[in-house]
Design a protein around this motif. Structure first.
Motif, mmCIF file in Angstrom:
data_model
loop_
_atom_site.group_PDB
_atom_site.id
_atom_site.type_symbol
_atom_site.label_atom_id
_atom_site.label_comp_id
_atom_site.label_asym_id
_atom_site.label_seq_id
_atom_site.Cartn_x
_atom_site.Cartn_y
_atom_site.Cartn_z
ATOM 1 N N UNK A 73 31.966 51.122 27.662
ATOM 2 C CA UNK A 73 32.468 49.759 27.461
ATOM 3 C C UNK A 73 32.305 48.987 28.768
ATOM 4 N N UNK A 74 31.538 47.900 28.766
ATOM 5 C CA UNK A 74 31.296 47.148 30.005
ATOM 6 C C UNK A 74 32.544 46.393 30.470
ATOM 7 N N UNK A 75 32.524 45.961 31.723
ATOM 8 C CA UNK A 75 33.638 45.233 32.313
ATOM 9 C C UNK A 75 33.140 43.951 32.952
ATOM 10 N N UNK A 76 33.876 42.877 32.719
ATOM 11 C CA UNK A 76 33.650 41.615 33.425
ATOM 12 C C UNK A 76 34.919 41.302 34.206
ATOM 13 N N UNK A 77 34.793 41.190 35.507
ATOM 14 C CA UNK A 77 35.913 40.905 36.394
ATOM 15 C C UNK A 77 35.655 39.592 37.124
ATOM 16 N N UNK A 97 38.832 41.308 33.182
ATOM 17 C CA UNK A 97 39.769 41.699 34.238
ATOM 18 C C UNK A 97 39.936 40.599 35.277
ATOM 19 N N UNK A 98 41.166 40.348 35.644
ATOM 20 C CA UNK A 98 41.462 39.604 36.873
ATOM 21 C C UNK A 98 42.220 40.565 37.773
ATOM 22 N N UNK A 99 41.578 41.097 38.800
ATOM 23 C CA UNK A 99 42.223 42.122 39.626
ATOM 24 C C UNK A 99 43.461 41.621 40.350
#
Length: 277
Positions: A73-77, A97-99
């Motif tokens: 599953x890819x991640x966009x941050x 994601x917002x870290x």
């Protein structure tokens, strides 16, 4: 080309929610190691928004954790680089994601910053975790499962409430917010204002501690997705100024202006005229 989603179904479960909460908590611990320093070095990105070592540490922590948990599953941050729309548009499911949501609050050391992790499916946030590193509080929720607030090791179910006092951000869209407040006063009576940073305002609505949060100023998808998942799971709704549900996985990552509503949408439809003016 590999289809990372249809060939790798991901069950939305309490176990998955707990694992995401653990990753968010670990990222929060990384943030607090920087927060405790006497001097926080602040850089600025191309859009002039602030960037700290804490943002990058949390990003790395979440990236590693999600890759180990859901490698397909890819991640966009917010801190991702080089992910084009041509790539993103093919994702049927991804982590958003917002870290460190509320970097300005982090720099000002007021504690009102969060770690946000959401799972997006077909443009909708279906699972979300919002962790508050400074207090250790975590809001979490998922479609068909429910929503919870975890504090001091105890987890309690949360639910939106009937209309009482709206949460209003006084930093943004003041004139239009004043007009909304006046319309609410005319319909329901006096309102109470509450000010808070980052995505915590959405979580107050989810927890039944407030009824309305109007955000009439710019935000990005990663700012809102996790908290919207919690609001949705708690029985609320997040809508744009046309009162349509807020959507994700757009080419332009900016959100439209929006409202976070606790009571059913029908109770708030009178605001449509104010928003159109």
């Amino acid at each position: 080309m590999k289809d990372t989603l249809e060939n790798a179904p991901l069950e939305i479960s309490l176990a998955l929610l707990d694992q995401i909460a653990a990753i968010a908590t670990e990222a929060g611990e990384a943030i607090m190691t920087v927060y405790g320093r006497d001097d926080i070095n602040v850089e600025h990105k191309a859009d002039d928004s602030p960037l700290t070592e804490a943002d990058l540490r949390a990003h790395r922590c979440i990236s590693v954790g999600l890759a180990a948990l859901t490698p397909d599953v890819p991640m966009l941050s917010e801190e991702s680089e080089g992910i084009t729309w041509e790539t993103r548009r093919q994702w049927a499911r991804f982590w958003l994601v917002d870290p460190l949501d509320g970097t300005k609050e982090f720099i000002n050391r007021n504690g009102e910053f969060t770690v946000n992790i959401a799972l997006i499916e077909a443009g909708e946030p279906v699972l979300g975790v919002v962790h508050v590193p400074a207090t250790g509080v975590t809001y979490l929720g998922a479609r068909a499962l429910g929503a919870w607030c975890e504090r001091d090791g105890e987890r309690r179910a949360i639910r939106v409430r009937d209309i009482g006092s709206p949460v209003v951000s006084r930093r943004h869209g003041a004139e239009k917010v004043d007009a909304l407040e006046q319309a609410i006063i005319e319909r329901f009576g006096p309102v109470e204002r509450t000010s808070m940073g980052s995505s915590l305002k959405l979580c107050l609505v989810a927890a039944g501690e407030a009824d309305l949060y109007p955000r009439l100023a710019p935000t990005c998808e990663w700012d809102t997705a996790a908290a919207q998942a919690v609001v949705d799971a708690a029985g609320g709704i997040v809508v744009d100024t046309a009162l349509a549900p807020l959507r994700y996985q757009k080419e332009n990552l900016l959100n439209p202006h929006f409202l976070v509503l606790g009571a059913p949408l029908a109770r708030w439809d009178f605001l449509a005229d104010v928003l159109r003016d």
